[in-house]
Design a protein around this motif. Sequence first.
Motif, PDB file in Angstrom:
ATOM      1  N   PHE A   2       2.321  13.772  13.886  1.00 48.74           N
ATOM      2  CA  PHE A   2       1.783  15.085  14.215  1.00 48.74           C
ATOM      3  C   PHE A   2       0.462  15.345  13.481  1.00 48.74           C
ATOM      4  O   PHE A   2      -0.486  15.855  14.071  1.00 48.74           O
ATOM      5  CB  PHE A   2       2.813  16.174  13.870  1.00 48.74           C
ATOM      6  CG  PHE A   2       2.262  17.560  14.018  1.00 48.74           C
ATOM      7  CD1 PHE A   2       2.090  18.120  15.277  1.00 48.74           C
ATOM      8  CD2 PHE A   2       1.912  18.305  12.907  1.00 48.74           C
ATOM      9  CE1 PHE A   2       1.577  19.400  15.422  1.00 48.74           C
ATOM     10  CE2 PHE A   2       1.398  19.574  13.041  1.00 48.74           C
ATOM     11  CZ  PHE A   2       1.214  20.128  14.303  1.00 48.74           C
ATOM     12  N   VAL A   3       0.420  14.991  12.202  1.00 52.87           N
ATOM     13  CA  VAL A   3      -0.795  15.233  11.416  1.00 52.87           C
ATOM     14  C   VAL A   3      -1.952  14.399  11.954  1.00 52.87           C
ATOM     15  O   VAL A   3      -3.085  14.884  12.047  1.00 52.87           O
ATOM     16  CB  VAL A   3      -0.541  14.928   9.916  1.00 52.87           C
ATOM     17  CG1 VAL A   3      -1.819  15.042   9.112  1.00 52.87           C
ATOM     18  CG2 VAL A   3       0.518  15.868   9.356  1.00 52.87           C
ATOM     19  N   GLY A   4      -1.693  13.163  12.331  1.00 51.43           N
ATOM     20  CA  GLY A   4      -2.734  12.321  12.908  1.00 51.43           C
ATOM     21  C   GLY A   4      -3.290  12.904  14.195  1.00 51.43           C
ATOM     22  O   GLY A   4      -4.510  12.939  14.413  1.00 51.43           O
ATOM     23  N   ALA A   5      -2.402  13.393  15.051  1.00 50.84           N
ATOM     24  CA  ALA A   5      -2.842  14.010  16.308  1.00 50.84           C
ATOM     25  C   ALA A   5      -3.625  15.287  16.037  1.00 50.84           C
ATOM     26  O   ALA A   5      -4.652  15.547  16.673  1.00 50.84           O
ATOM     27  CB  ALA A   5      -1.637  14.300  17.198  1.00 50.84           C
ATOM     28  N   LEU A   6      -3.157  16.074  15.083  1.00 49.58           N
ATOM     29  CA  LEU A   6      -3.848  17.318  14.737  1.00 49.58           C
ATOM     30  C   LEU A   6      -5.251  17.034  14.193  1.00 49.58           C
ATOM     31  O   LEU A   6      -6.231  17.690  14.587  1.00 49.58           O
ATOM     32  CB  LEU A   6      -3.024  18.102  13.710  1.00 49.58           C
ATOM     33  CG  LEU A   6      -3.609  19.438  13.260  1.00 49.58           C
ATOM     34  CD1 LEU A   6      -3.665  20.409  14.436  1.00 49.58           C
ATOM     35  CD2 LEU A   6      -2.769  20.019  12.134  1.00 49.58           C
ATOM     36  N   LEU A   7      -5.363  16.072  13.294  1.00 46.54           N
ATOM     37  CA  LEU A   7      -6.679  15.723  12.744  1.00 46.54           C
ATOM     38  C   LEU A   7      -7.606  15.175  13.824  1.00 46.54           C
ATOM     39  O   LEU A   7      -8.814  15.454  13.804  1.00 46.54           O
ATOM     40  CB  LEU A   7      -6.531  14.699  11.610  1.00 46.54           C
ATOM     41  CG  LEU A   7      -6.021  15.242  10.283  1.00 46.54           C
ATOM     42  CD1 LEU A   7      -5.886  14.112   9.271  1.00 46.54           C
ATOM     43  CD2 LEU A   7      -6.916  16.330   9.752  1.00 46.54           C
ATOM     44  N   SER A  42      -7.244   9.085  13.694  1.00 46.98           N
ATOM     45  CA  SER A  42      -7.011   7.829  14.412  1.00 46.98           C
ATOM     46  C   SER A  42      -6.317   6.809  13.514  1.00 46.98           C
ATOM     47  O   SER A  42      -5.404   6.098  13.950  1.00 46.98           O
ATOM     48  CB  SER A  42      -8.329   7.257  14.927  1.00 46.98           C
ATOM     49  OG  SER A  42      -8.921   8.141  15.836  1.00 46.98           O
ATOM     50  N   LEU A  43      -6.757   6.742  12.256  1.00 46.29           N
ATOM     51  CA  LEU A  43      -6.115   5.820  11.315  1.00 46.29           C
ATOM     52  C   LEU A  43      -4.658   6.207  11.088  1.00 46.29           C
ATOM     53  O   LEU A  43      -3.777   5.341  11.039  1.00 46.29           O
ATOM     54  CB  LEU A  43      -6.877   5.798   9.987  1.00 46.29           C
ATOM     55  CG  LEU A  43      -8.209   5.061   9.977  1.00 46.29           C
ATOM     56  CD1 LEU A  43      -8.980   5.348   8.689  1.00 46.29           C
ATOM     57  CD2 LEU A  43      -7.990   3.562  10.131  1.00 46.29           C
ATOM     58  N   LEU A  44      -4.397   7.503  10.945  1.00 48.86           N
ATOM     59  CA  LEU A  44      -3.014   7.948  10.735  1.00 48.86           C
ATOM     60  C   LEU A  44      -2.149   7.668  11.956  1.00 48.86           C
ATOM     61  O   LEU A  44      -0.979   7.284  11.826  1.00 48.86           O
ATOM     62  CB  LEU A  44      -2.982   9.437  10.393  1.00 48.86           C
ATOM     63  CG  LEU A  44      -3.473   9.790   8.987  1.00 48.86           C
ATOM     64  CD1 LEU A  44      -3.539  11.297   8.809  1.00 48.86           C
ATOM     65  CD2 LEU A  44      -2.568   9.168   7.933  1.00 48.86           C
ATOM     66  N   LEU A  45      -2.690   7.866  13.149  1.00 44.16           N
ATOM     67  CA  LEU A  45      -1.933   7.561  14.367  1.00 44.16           C
ATOM     68  C   LEU A  45      -1.612   6.073  14.471  1.00 44.16           C
ATOM     69  O   LEU A  45      -0.589   5.693  15.029  1.00 44.16           O
ATOM     70  CB  LEU A  45      -2.702   8.016  15.603  1.00 44.16           C
ATOM     71  CG  LEU A  45      -2.720   9.521  15.855  1.00 44.16           C
ATOM     72  CD1 LEU A  45      -3.643   9.862  17.010  1.00 44.16           C
ATOM     73  CD2 LEU A  45      -1.311  10.032  16.119  1.00 44.16           C
ATOM     74  N   ALA A  46      -2.499   5.238  13.913  1.00 43.39           N
ATOM     75  CA  ALA A  46      -2.263   3.794  13.918  1.00 43.39           C
ATOM     76  C   ALA A  46      -1.332   3.361  12.787  1.00 43.39           C
ATOM     77  O   ALA A  46      -1.016   2.178  12.650  1.00 43.39           O
ATOM     78  CB  ALA A  46      -3.596   3.059  13.809  1.00 43.39           C
ATOM     79  N   GLY A  47      -0.919   4.320  11.951  1.00 36.49           N
ATOM     80  CA  GLY A  47      -0.022   3.993  10.848  1.00 36.49           C
ATOM     81  C   GLY A  47      -0.721   3.466   9.618  1.00 36.49           C
ATOM     82  O   GLY A  47      -0.085   2.888   8.740  1.00 36.49           O
ATOM     83  N   VAL A  52      -5.282   8.922   5.120  1.00 39.69           N
ATOM     84  CA  VAL A  52      -5.054   9.948   4.098  1.00 39.69           C
ATOM     85  C   VAL A  52      -6.227   9.982   3.133  1.00 39.69           C
ATOM     86  O   VAL A  52      -6.742  11.046   2.791  1.00 39.69           O
ATOM     87  CB  VAL A  52      -3.734   9.691   3.338  1.00 39.69           C
ATOM     88  CG1 VAL A  52      -3.571  10.667   2.189  1.00 39.69           C
ATOM     89  CG2 VAL A  52      -2.559   9.752   4.285  1.00 39.69           C
ATOM     90  N   TRP A  53      -6.677   8.812   2.698  1.00 40.28           N
ATOM     91  CA  TRP A  53      -7.790   8.742   1.751  1.00 40.28           C
ATOM     92  C   TRP A  53      -9.091   9.220   2.385  1.00 40.28           C
ATOM     93  O   TRP A  53      -9.900   9.881   1.735  1.00 40.28           O
ATOM     94  CB  TRP A  53      -7.931   7.324   1.193  1.00 40.28           C
ATOM     95  CG  TRP A  53      -6.757   6.960   0.344  1.00 40.28           C
ATOM     96  CD1 TRP A  53      -5.760   6.086   0.648  1.00 40.28           C
ATOM     97  CD2 TRP A  53      -6.429   7.525  -0.924  1.00 40.28           C
ATOM     98  NE1 TRP A  53      -4.838   6.059  -0.369  1.00 40.28           N
ATOM     99  CE2 TRP A  53      -5.224   6.925  -1.348  1.00 40.28           C
ATOM    100  CE3 TRP A  53      -7.028   8.464  -1.752  1.00 40.28           C
ATOM    101  CZ2 TRP A  53      -4.616   7.252  -2.554  1.00 40.28           C
ATOM    102  CZ3 TRP A  53      -6.418   8.792  -2.958  1.00 40.28           C
ATOM    103  CH2 TRP A  53      -5.230   8.182  -3.348  1.00 40.28           C
ATOM    104  N   LEU A  54      -9.293   8.905   3.653  1.00 37.03           N
ATOM    105  CA  LEU A  54     -10.489   9.384   4.341  1.00 37.03           C
ATOM    106  C   LEU A  54     -10.463  10.903   4.475  1.00 37.03           C
ATOM    107  O   LEU A  54     -11.473  11.570   4.300  1.00 37.03           O
ATOM    108  CB  LEU A  54     -10.626   8.720   5.710  1.00 37.03           C
ATOM    109  CG  LEU A  54     -11.855   9.114   6.525  1.00 37.03           C
ATOM    110  CD1 LEU A  54     -13.145   8.851   5.763  1.00 37.03           C
ATOM    111  CD2 LEU A  54     -11.864   8.371   7.856  1.00 37.03           C
TER     112      LEU A  54
END
Length: 91
Positions: A2-7, A42-47, A52-54
Amino acid sequence: MFVGALLTILGLLIGGGGAWLIALCGSWHYLPAGIALLAAGSLLLAGNAAGVWLYILTWLATLAPGATISWRPGSATTSLPTHCQKADARR
C-alpha cells in the motif's frame, strides 16, 4: 504494498504539479521531489528496501532548506531561472 502504491501516486501528482510550477516560473523543488517519490514507490512495490532509504533521503532534502532560512521578515531571497527573470521584469 500500500505504501509503495501511495508513494507512486503521490510522486506522479507532485512531479506533474512541479513540472507545471516550473513552467510558471515557480519553485524547482517539487519536480525532483516527485521523481524521487515515484522512484521510492516503485522500489517498494518491487520489494526493494532501498525505497525506504530513498524516501528518507527525499524527506531530509525537503527539510534542509528550511533549516538554512533566516526567519526574519524580508530576509529570504530568491533567484529566478533566466527565462523567468525577463517575464518577472515585465510585470
